[in-house]
Design an enzyme around this catalytic site. Structure first.
Site, mmCIF file in Angstrom:
data_model
loop_
_atom_site.group_PDB
_atom_site.id
_atom_site.type_symbol
_atom_site.label_atom_id
_atom_site.label_comp_id
_atom_site.label_asym_id
_atom_site.label_seq_id
_atom_site.Cartn_x
_atom_site.Cartn_y
_atom_site.Cartn_z
ATOM 1 N N TYR B 150 -31.492 -11.297 16.136
ATOM 2 C CA TYR B 150 -32.743 -10.678 15.721
ATOM 3 C C TYR B 150 -32.538 -9.548 14.719
ATOM 4 O O TYR B 150 -33.505 -8.926 14.289
ATOM 5 C CB TYR B 150 -33.520 -10.180 16.942
ATOM 6 C CG TYR B 150 -34.025 -11.300 17.820
ATOM 7 C CD1 TYR B 150 -33.148 -12.261 18.307
ATOM 8 C CD2 TYR B 150 -35.358 -11.410 18.167
ATOM 9 C CE1 TYR B 150 -33.584 -13.295 19.110
ATOM 10 C CE2 TYR B 150 -35.809 -12.443 18.976
ATOM 11 C CZ TYR B 150 -34.913 -13.382 19.441
ATOM 12 O OH TYR B 150 -35.353 -14.403 20.242
ATOM 13 N N LYS B 197 -23.180 -16.894 27.005
ATOM 14 C CA LYS B 197 -22.557 -18.181 26.666
ATOM 15 C C LYS B 197 -21.142 -17.891 26.187
ATOM 16 O O LYS B 197 -20.766 -18.217 25.056
ATOM 17 C CB LYS B 197 -23.395 -18.885 25.579
ATOM 18 C CG LYS B 197 -22.959 -20.306 25.270
ATOM 19 C CD LYS B 197 -23.490 -21.341 26.215
ATOM 20 C CE LYS B 197 -22.812 -22.675 26.014
ATOM 21 N NZ LYS B 197 -23.266 -23.691 27.010
ATOM 22 N N ASP B 230 -27.089 -21.626 29.973
ATOM 23 C CA ASP B 230 -27.792 -22.905 30.177
ATOM 24 C C ASP B 230 -27.991 -23.184 31.666
ATOM 25 O O ASP B 230 -29.100 -23.482 32.122
ATOM 26 C CB ASP B 230 -27.075 -24.053 29.448
ATOM 27 C CG ASP B 230 -25.580 -24.080 29.687
ATOM 28 O OD1 ASP B 230 -25.025 -23.054 30.127
ATOM 29 O OD2 ASP B 230 -24.952 -25.114 29.457
ATOM 30 N N ASP B 254 -35.242 -13.270 25.522
ATOM 31 C CA ASP B 254 -36.549 -13.684 24.990
ATOM 32 C C ASP B 254 -37.002 -14.962 25.689
ATOM 33 O O ASP B 254 -38.143 -15.054 26.192
ATOM 34 C CB ASP B 254 -36.387 -13.914 23.476
ATOM 35 C CG ASP B 254 -37.703 -14.113 22.758
ATOM 36 O OD1 ASP B 254 -38.760 -13.964 23.380
ATOM 37 O OD2 ASP B 254 -37.665 -14.417 21.552
ATOM 38 N N ASP B 258 -39.976 -15.224 28.948
ATOM 39 C CA ASP B 258 -41.198 -16.022 28.841
ATOM 40 C C ASP B 258 -41.269 -17.078 29.931
ATOM 41 O O ASP B 258 -42.337 -17.336 30.501
ATOM 42 C CB ASP B 258 -41.293 -16.686 27.456
ATOM 43 C CG ASP B 258 -42.079 -15.836 26.479
ATOM 44 O OD1 ASP B 258 -42.067 -14.603 26.654
ATOM 45 O OD2 ASP B 258 -42.707 -16.383 25.566
#
Lengths: 505, 505
Positions: B150, B197, B230, B254, B258
């Site tokens: 970002y 990750k 994941d 993010d 959500d």
């Protein structure tokens, strides 16, 4: 089938796997029995394929634990590569990567080496016969498999800052997006949803979405939909029945496909395909489960459904359809392995007995589920899809350079003064720290690391610069003791700016 | 409260919001009424805060749609910045970004400018009073808010390849991880889960996890857990009750936040905090919902719970606790706004009537839910946490450089020949394409784009190189017509290699 592998585990007596198919009609495939539960589920699957009349000439390769422990850090031998290159079709049981460092992921190696650009993962609920909180889920995730952050290009650049490159390419986008639409068309699916974060990553994810729109327009009968990945993932996790085919870059696809598989109620039922231009690999999504290996407990369904995908791929659609429908009927009859919980009439079977139950139902159709229907034209559509054609080059003009500097002692103002004192051939336009503009007119609250991005442009502003100009700039900075750690050229392509402006610029 | 904003919408008569608190006891805060449903839910919230005895000296600022449309592309005026810098506490209603290009996200601007590094989002189910398929969900996501992909640093580098930089920094990791553990300790939470990750991104995500282990060790009473993102996302989406506090880099956070918000059953009930070293912002997670604006339909609960977080932050814990318990009791009594479906005894109220119902229950405790308990020491713990302290520099040695080349006409072998013909001062070690080694000893199947990463090291192998060596290399390449598009220095830090080896290297 031809099972001439020297290390092939003993086969159960019931089905004669050693029957030889005629070379005229059989399709050569490469088979790896794998580790842990791999051999027993592969035996079960090969028995079903054989009983259903699949025309396969099998070559067995040894991969995984034994190969790793023999000193091969990739877990796969040169002879195995030869088989894969020759048959171009790989049915793979799960393998065990030994603990301890230095062993490379076999899947990553195969995928990268053979260019398997598409990971295809159907995620389907089988309620009420398999418990699922999302009973109407039936979606397919088509994940780009080669690029994005998984290119693995990382650099520590300063004491404080580490970087990984996210690469998104036009050929990568075109191949995966076309694959997704071809898959949708040939499998009777009606909608393809693209998930990206192009509100933030306008160039990289923006390219993926642009290609989605371009190529999707060639498939007017298929609905196109876009979600920003955060909202899209939330929708998929709560209302999966809204989705049909989802196409997405590598990292998002990695996350989405694990979520979707887990939501179906059992990861033991999911198969996947890894598709390349030359070779394709088919496997279950679960691991080798060494804790239950050799006990005839494992569920062969994930590998079986992968084998069904393989049969469609090699144009044995009728056999694929026959097996898939028999498997659905077996589930409906309340027969399953110990990993599932089902309806009251259930009966728990061992691995090989479950395979026998599927074999006994070959030729039957499911009563509750819609019978599946595969046609060879699906495979033809997919295998005839155009490979990437290189576009004519754009007119590229270099207009500046981002120079990244390592300095723990500067403020934005002192660094700007040092840079302007050193460089008189190019114009310092701005400095950012972690993407936030700190010079000119920064905000006092901005926290600064020791990693500065300094944007230089031609003195005139919109004139172009040459490689020699950039080298001259680097010489001036070096002579003034500035520690340049990396550069990124700023270019326009056919007049379109090829770089992001900074927040606050 | 002091409500001296010129544009303040009319306030309902029932509660006198214009009462002036004494400057001695009141905490100054900045309030934005926002767009769409913003003004009505903010009025409801301010009425509850006032009735509960919150000691606030409010300054109103105008942000959002009207400011955007007046020609301010950031949607926030200089006077508004002054207020935020002065009060350091921002209670913000949702705003509308006008459609059409050129308007910047107000949230991104505020977050980046004021260095709000932590996004804190409690995600809680209120079953059986609010329908949720995950009735025991009660987790908090602490998302790094400033860096990762970002930072928005993107470059188109060739005709085919676009790049975005993922930056992960030690100060960024230390600040967010320490915040997560301090939050867990001060809010009586028992476990912090790190999701990364780092099996793929060993340097960037590896740093995040390493810092998690380092700092987590200072909190021995709090359990530490790690998931690969994941699998972790899949677990959270199916068994959220397993999780307590989750700390994670920006992009993963993010997506996770959500998903988690949507899983609770209503995003209308969630508040969030954005925490910086100097300033903190509190808001609902939902948008401005212009379609139902002005109809007294909107649910003020998300903004109210954000205000509760604000009260804890400014050490008015007793008021926060009183409001939060009264709100829980209101839900239990079957009273809610029209967006929720609840138990049979439900009664649907308008926005202001719902606020009145909460006010009527101030001093009461919930009967079904566990009453919440806040203490001022929570705020003290968080506000006294150490800011980042720069570490002594490592001994950095430059050992080579990755030079990235744009070429559509080369094969790996022809490019290697051209590079070796051009450069005689440094040694070409390897070439990769999208991270896959293509020279020496590449695989014929590897698909190559027009973007090549060429690794050069000192001729001796493990000797160090200087900036002048790199410049000399660039000169040689340029003289031979090679189009260098970027560089990445290769360094060791205290002898540890600071760059990833290529797949296949």
């Amino acid at each position: 089938m031809n099972m001439d592998a020297p290390n092939l585990p003993q086969v159960d007596g019931a089905v004669d796997l050693h029957r030889i198919k005629s070379a005229q009609t059989a399709t050569p495939i490469t088979v790896a029995m794998g580790d842990g539960i791999g051999p027993e589920i592969m035996r079960a699957v090969l028995a079903i394929l054989d009983a259903a009349g699949a025309q396969l000439a099998t070559e067995f390769i040894d991969i995984g634990e034994r190969v790793y422990l023999s000193g091969n850090t990739a877990g796969i031998s040169a002879a195995a590569w030869d088989s894969l290159r020759s048959t171009k079709v790989f049915l793979k049981a799960p393998v065990t990567t030994p603990s301890g460092g230095g062993y490379k992921s076999l899947n990553v190696t195969v995928r990268k080496t053979l260019g398997l650009y598409a990971n295809v993962r159907p995620c389907i609920s089988y309620a009420p016969f398999v418990a699922s909180s999302h009973p109407n889920m039936d979606l397919v995730i088509v994940r780009e498999n080669e690029e994005d952050l998984y290119a693995g290009i990382e650099h520590r650049q300063t004491d404080e800052v580490y970087q990984c490159l996210k690469l998104i390419t036009r050929p990568g986008c075109e191949k995966i997006v076309r694959y997704a639409f071809e898959y949708a068309r040939s499998h009777g699916r009606r909608k393809v949803t693209c998930m990206v974060k192009d509100n933030i990553m306008k160039l990289t994810d923006g390219l993926f979405y642009r290609v989605f729109e371009e190529i999707g327009a060639e498939y007017p009968e298929i609905e196109r939909e876009r979600y920003i990945i955060d909202i899209g993932a939330a929708r998929m996790a709560t209302r999966p029945e809204r989705f049909d085919v989802i196409v997405t870059p590598n990292l998002y696809g990695d996350i989405l496909s694990d979520i979707a598989a887990e939501m179906t109620g059992s990861i033991g039922l999911a198969g996947s395909a890894n598709i390349g231009e030359h070779v394709a690999m088919f496997e279950a999504i679960h691991g080798s489960a060494p804790d239950i290996a050799g006990q005839d407990l494992a569920n062969p369904s994930g590998l079986l459904l992968a084998a069904v995908m393989m049969l469609v791929h090699i144009r044995q659609a009728h056999v694929a359809q026959n097996i898939h429908n028999a498997w659905l009927r077996t589930l409906e009859d309340g027969l399953h392995t110990a990993d599932l919980t089902g309806p009251q009439a259930e009966q728990t079977l061992g691995t090989q007995a479950f395979a026998a139950a599927v074999i006994a139902r070959l030729g039957q159709l499911p009563q509750h589920f819609q019978p599946v229907s595969y046609q060879n034209r699906a495979a033809e559509a997919l295998s005839n899809k155009p490979t990437y054609t290189r576009k004519p080059p754009a007119l590229k003009a270099m207009v500046g350079v981002d120079v990244f500097v390592h300095s723990a002692d500067d403020t934005p103002d002192t660094l700007a003064a040092r840079l302007r004192g050193a460089a008189d051939t190019m114009h310092l336009q701005m400095i950012t720290n972690r993407g936030v503009k700190v010079w000119p007119q920064g905000f006092p609250e901005t926290f600064c690391t020791d990693h500065w991005r300094c944007r230089f442009i031609a003195p005139g502003g919109d004139a172009s610069v040459s490689h020699r100009d950039i080298i001259a700039l680097l010489q001036q900075l070096t002579e003034h003791g500035i520690d340049v750690i990396k550069t990124e050229n700023l270019c326009t392509f056919d007049g379109v700016i090829g770089y992001a402006l900074a927040q606050g610029q």
